[in-house]
Enzyme design. Sequence first.
Site, PDB file in Angstrom:
ATOM      1  N   ASP A  20       4.203  -5.263  15.312  1.00  0.00           N
ATOM      2  CA  ASP A  20       3.337  -4.272  14.672  1.00  0.00           C
ATOM      3  C   ASP A  20       1.883  -4.707  14.742  1.00  0.00           C
ATOM      4  O   ASP A  20       1.589  -5.867  15.005  1.00  0.00           O
ATOM      5  CB  ASP A  20       3.694  -4.165  13.186  1.00  0.00           C
TER       6      ASP A  20
ATOM      7  N   LYS B 204       1.420   0.836  14.965  1.00  0.00           N
ATOM      8  CA  LYS B 204       1.169   2.211  14.524  1.00  0.00           C
ATOM      9  C   LYS B 204      -0.050   2.177  13.634  1.00  0.00           C
ATOM     10  O   LYS B 204      -0.212   1.275  12.851  1.00  0.00           O
ATOM     11  CB  LYS B 204       2.323   2.709  13.651  1.00  0.00           C
TER      12      LYS B 204
ATOM     13  N   MET C  22      -1.353   1.558   1.512  1.00  0.00           N
ATOM     14  CA  MET C  22      -1.798   2.648   2.401  1.00  0.00           C
ATOM     15  C   MET C  22      -2.567   3.728   1.647  1.00  0.00           C
ATOM     16  O   MET C  22      -2.405   4.912   1.918  1.00  0.00           O
ATOM     17  CB  MET C  22      -0.579   3.322   3.077  1.00  0.00           C
TER      18      MET C  22
HETATM   19  N1  SAH Z   1       5.540  -3.959   5.234  1.00  0.00           N
HETATM   20  C1  SAH Z   1       4.185  -4.221   4.769  1.00  0.00           C
HETATM   21  C2  SAH Z   1       3.478  -2.948   4.353  1.00  0.00           C
HETATM   22  C3  SAH Z   1       3.300  -1.950   5.475  1.00  0.00           C
HETATM   23  S1  SAH Z   1       2.373  -0.549   4.985  1.00  0.00           S
HETATM   24  C4  SAH Z   1       4.249  -5.216   3.613  1.00  0.00           C
HETATM   25  O1  SAH Z   1       5.303  -5.528   3.117  1.00  0.00           O
HETATM   26  O2  SAH Z   1       3.177  -5.687   3.234  1.00  0.00           O
HETATM   27  C5  SAH Z   1       0.744  -1.027   5.426  1.00  0.00           C
HETATM   28  C6  SAH Z   1      -0.099  -1.220   4.183  1.00  0.00           C
HETATM   29  O3  SAH Z   1       0.175  -2.503   3.609  1.00  0.00           O
HETATM   30  C7  SAH Z   1      -1.594  -1.233   4.427  1.00  0.00           C
HETATM   31  O4  SAH Z   1      -2.114   0.077   4.475  1.00  0.00           O
HETATM   32  C8  SAH Z   1      -2.084  -1.972   3.202  1.00  0.00           C
HETATM   33  O5  SAH Z   1      -2.095  -1.142   2.054  1.00  0.00           O
HETATM   34  C9  SAH Z   1      -0.995  -3.007   3.002  1.00  0.00           C
HETATM   35  N2  SAH Z   1      -1.330  -4.291   3.614  1.00  0.00           N
HETATM   36  C10 SAH Z   1      -0.647  -4.936   4.567  1.00  0.00           C
HETATM   37  N3  SAH Z   1      -1.224  -6.119   4.862  1.00  0.00           N
HETATM   38  C11 SAH Z   1      -2.317  -6.220   4.066  1.00  0.00           C
HETATM   39  C12 SAH Z   1      -3.346  -7.184   3.886  1.00  0.00           C
HETATM   40  N4  SAH Z   1      -3.376  -8.306   4.574  1.00  0.00           N
HETATM   41  N5  SAH Z   1      -4.304  -6.921   2.982  1.00  0.00           N
HETATM   42  C13 SAH Z   1      -4.308  -5.800   2.253  1.00  0.00           C
HETATM   43  N6  SAH Z   1      -3.371  -4.851   2.373  1.00  0.00           N
HETATM   44  C14 SAH Z   1      -2.387  -5.054   3.259  1.00  0.00           C
END
Ligand code: SAH
Length: 274
Positions: free
Chosen positions: A35, A58, A172
């Site tokens: 990803d 994505k 998100m």
């Molecule tokens: N599976 C991922 C989430 C995927 S959805 C998890 O468990 O973290 C993607 C969203 O995750 C982004 O829009 C943001 O809101 C958050 N996100 C992922 N990595 C991040 C990071 N390093 N800092 C801040 N938000 C993050």
Amino acid sequence: MKGKVILIGAGPGDPELLTVKAFRILQIADVVLTDRLVSPEILATYVSPKAEIIYVGKQCRKGASTPQATINELMVSHANEGKLVVRLKGGDVSIFSNILDELETLVENNIPYEIVPGVTAALGAAAYAGIPLTARNYATALRLLTAYKPDVVPANYWKELAATDDTLVFYMSSETLADVVQNLCANKISKDKLLAVVEQATTPFQKVHISSLYEYDKKLSDKKFRSPTLVIIGKVVALHQQFDWFKPKNGSVEYFSSADNKSINVSEPLALTA
Ligand code: SAH
């Protein structure tokens, strides 16, 4: 002989938040389907140099993205060639990801699989921003939410979200943040609950913005946050001031490669502070 697919959570950014199990598997993988929100350092440092890395990122609003059907096909075709395929996702595999589609595809095609969890963004951001999510006397529960489009949260649920003492974490939702704040204020969320916006959490470019929800318009509404961004709301946010231990460089660089920039750059700016 059939290969296998291992779905792995890569953690939120800091490459060292990868689990030992994930590291071991990445060392023997034949193919890695990754990803966008996976640390470029993980790909450059921890994946076997013999593995083929395929970007299937994505990014909903920015257009360029790999259709889920293509990802499914890639998993199946490589596994059917007898390969060990890693499907690498940011954070944890089960939080706001398309894991269900992928699991269904694997079962339909009789492909053996395993799941390796990862540190989800809420936990990474909370740790690196010094915000204990269920601190004693502050919150007794945590809710992981998204408001990625305005109608995901039903109107009557805003009332409950404004009233609860649970800590709220929105994934998100940076682009709909004004709506989130407006809905909570309209439902009279208490003034002692604060808002933290954590940009690029756990990376050298992490930034934390804190505001009262009622001052959001004045303090944060015209800020453009760098992706990815996580929002934490609750009384616990006040603890950031006291326990803010992580001192990143605070440059204004994008840590994660964007969909149209697939080059991995692990030169100096990405080095983490000790
Ligand atoms: N599976 C991922 C989430 C995927 S959805 C998890 O468990 O973290 C993607 C969203 O995750 C982004 O829009 C943001 O809101 C958050 N996100 C992922 N990595 C991040 C990071 N390093 N800092 C801040 N938000 C993050």
